[in-house]
Scaffold this active site. Structure first.
Site, PDB file in Angstrom:
ATOM      1  N   CYS A 174     -67.762  -9.417 -54.773  1.00  0.00           N
ATOM      2  CA  CYS A 174     -66.291  -9.981 -53.939  1.00  0.00           C
ATOM      3  C   CYS A 174     -65.540  -8.975 -53.686  1.00  0.00           C
ATOM      4  O   CYS A 174     -64.993  -9.222 -52.520  1.00  0.00           O
ATOM      5  CB  CYS A 174     -65.759 -10.712 -55.323  1.00  0.00           C
ATOM      6  SG  CYS A 174     -65.572  -9.728 -56.738  1.00  0.00           S
ATOM      7  N   ASP A 369     -60.159 -16.597 -51.065  1.00  0.00           N
ATOM      8  CA  ASP A 369     -61.054 -16.279 -52.099  1.00  0.00           C
ATOM      9  C   ASP A 369     -62.552 -16.031 -51.564  1.00  0.00           C
ATOM     10  O   ASP A 369     -63.217 -17.145 -51.482  1.00  0.00           O
ATOM     11  CB  ASP A 369     -60.839 -17.521 -53.000  1.00  0.00           C
ATOM     12  CG  ASP A 369     -61.565 -17.354 -54.431  1.00  0.00           C
ATOM     13  OD1 ASP A 369     -62.310 -16.407 -54.668  1.00  0.00           O
ATOM     14  OD2 ASP A 369     -61.557 -18.465 -55.103  1.00  0.00           O
ATOM     15  N   HIS A 371     -65.081 -15.932 -53.782  1.00  0.00           N
ATOM     16  CA  HIS A 371     -66.142 -16.375 -54.896  1.00  0.00           C
ATOM     17  C   HIS A 371     -66.994 -17.817 -54.621  1.00  0.00           C
ATOM     18  O   HIS A 371     -67.604 -17.974 -55.452  1.00  0.00           O
ATOM     19  CB  HIS A 371     -65.280 -16.259 -56.352  1.00  0.00           C
ATOM     20  CG  HIS A 371     -64.797 -15.418 -56.680  1.00  0.00           C
ATOM     21  ND1 HIS A 371     -63.492 -14.526 -56.120  1.00  0.00           N
ATOM     22  CD2 HIS A 371     -65.497 -14.285 -57.339  1.00  0.00           C
ATOM     23  CE1 HIS A 371     -63.322 -13.482 -56.863  1.00  0.00           C
ATOM     24  NE2 HIS A 371     -64.163 -13.133 -57.399  1.00  0.00           N
TER      25      HIS A 371
END
Length: 487
Positions: A174, A369, A371
């Site tokens: 990430c 994000d 993820h």
């Protein structure tokens, strides 16, 4: 058995990922657990129990009961297990991720004030509008701006990294993806301008496709995850391991330099100098990092090989703004950096779960994000019909700005010397507003920066401001380079 395997797999993954040398199933380990250390804020049972409080005890009972009791336990809890399976079916990793990042809001409140998105103010507040149509247009403009930012997420199915078997960065990449997003945004600003927008019903710009190609998941792409890991070995980057913001910034610097040397006679893939701002090189510790104007000139001169005194500049400022949590006095200053026209946002998030923060609304951070997991996309520069839908999102996520990890990095892009001068002016004004605790300062040279740091170590009453840890040497022997920049 489904429930047992899920619990066992999750808990085992949490406690088995202690180093990059461990054998890891890179499709199983939760991202938020990869970087957990012995002094983590998440005790052993808290992560799972925060998801399903009663479920954890059921898992333990189920796994420890003798065979004669398993059928009874399974029967009495079949309804509960079905509910769990329903939650898991929409993504167990998503639930685990939210344990770290917190439940993400997907709506920006139009009653909470204006939004600052990488140097642009979107006046979406209802009281700012003159009518329903005006309000709708303002909000649509904000959504278009947000959607146009490049999102780079976990990928699966790319060629193995180096001599490993890793064909995905799920659960550990990430921060690498966040760093890619920041550089991609700098390239968008440079090549297409801040006002560029991505529209799904219009032909894609060649420059836009060229930018995405630089971040494709193969060794042939300049800023791929493969090449980042290779360039960052000296800063501890390894396949399957989480990395901090400081190491990420230095890795980008190393990779940019190596790409520049490789394309010595050709067009530079990153057409800008890079300056990673950090503390003094002579061993001084503590105090705010200093943007030295002489160093910025040097970076530009090296980039142009002495042919120009100034070039476009990418500034990265790694910071540690506290110990276990961010010092509240820095939150307003972080907010203000998004008002800089040069803003590229923040590499940061929660411990072990990096995001790319691109805006603020009052004390809430808007972020992209990394993820989510998507299949690898083969981007070919000559094909402007490539499906790039996975590189953008209209889901607007927010988290409290004071809840982010104190270890972070701020980015800025200065197009020319006038833009850099404007940045320095704004940064100096921010220092004046900091009440003696700036994020970073600006000085003409390193000799002046030494004086700045010495002055910051003295409080308004002539003493050390111990309650905020300012001016104190908080670093023990053996700490890494991230830690010595604690403010």
């Amino acid at each position: 058995m489904v429930l047992k395997n899920l619990c066992d797999g999750t808990v085992a993954a949490k406690f088995s990922c202690k180093s990059s040398t461990d054998t890891v199933d890179n499709n199983q380990v939760p991202a938020c657990l990869k970087a957990e250390s012995s002094d983590s804020n998440f005790p052993k049972a808290s992560l799972w129990s925060s998801l399903f409080t009663s479920g954890y005890s059921v898992c333990e009972t189920y796994s420890e009961s003798p065979a004669s009791e398993k059928q009874a336990v399974n029967s009495t809890n079949s309804g509960w297990a079905a509910a769990v399976r329903k939650v898991v079916s929409v993504g167990s990793m998503r639930s685990l991720q939210e344990c770290v990042l917190g439940p993400s809001k997907t709506e920006v409140s139009r009653s909470d004030g204006d939004v600052w998105l990488l140097g642009v103010c979107h006046k979406i507040s209802l009281h700012e509008s003159t009518g329903d149509e005006d309000s709708s247009n303002r909000f649509s403009a904000f959504e278009d701006d947000f959607f146009s930012k490049i999102l780079i997420t976990y990928r699966k199915g790319f060629n193995a990294i180096g001599d490993t078997n890793y064909t995905s960065d799920v659960n550990w990449g990430c921060m690498l993806r966040s760093g890619q997003m920041l550089v991609a945004q700098a390239l968008l600003f440079h090549k297409l301008g801040r006002s560029w927008r991505k529209y799904v019903d219009k032909p894609q710009d060649k420059e836009y496709i060229d930018i995405l190609q630089l971040f494709s998941d193969s060794e042939a792409s300049a800023f791929s995850i493969h090449n980042l890991l290779q360039a960052g070995k000296g800063y501890g980057l390894a396949v399957g391991s989480w990395v901090g913001p400081y190491a990420m910034c230095r890795t980008l610097e190393v990779l940019a330099r190596s790409q520049r040397e490789r394309n010595d006679l050709g067009e530079q893939l990153l057409p800008m100098a890079m300056y990673v701002v950090s503390g003094d090189e002579d061993g001084e510790r503590g105090g705010a990092p200093v943007v030295c104007i002489e160093d910025a000139y040097r970076c530009c001169s090296e980039f142009s090989q002495g042919l120009a005194t100034w070039t476009p500049l990418l500034l990265l400022v790694p910071l540690v703004l506290g110990l276990d949590k961010i010092n509240p006095r820095y939150v307003p200053l972080l907010q203000s950096t998004f008002k800089f026209p040069q803003s590229l946002g923040i590499l940061g998030g929660k411990p072990g779960a990096s995001t790319y923060i691109i805006g603020v609304q009052n004390e809430k951070a808007l972020y992209l994000d990394p993820h989510d997991v998507h299949p690898v996309v083969n981007i070919i520069g000559t094909n402007q019909e490539t499906n790039t839908s996975s590189y953008h999102s209209n889901v607007i996520k927010l988290m409290p700005l004071d809840s982010i990890d104190p270890s972070l990095a701020i980015g800025f892009y200065c197009r020319d010397k006038d833009d850099f001068d404007d940045f320095c002016s704004r940064a100096s004004k921010l220092v004046e507003e900091s009440d003696g605790a700036p994020l970073f300062t600006v000085a003409q040279s390193r000799s002046l920066s030494m004086q700045v740091n010495n002055n910051e170590a003295i409080g308004a009453n002539g003493g050390l401001e111990e309650e905020d840890g300012l001016g104190l040497d908080l670093v023990n022997e053996g700490t890494n380079e991230d830690d010595w920049q604690i403010l």
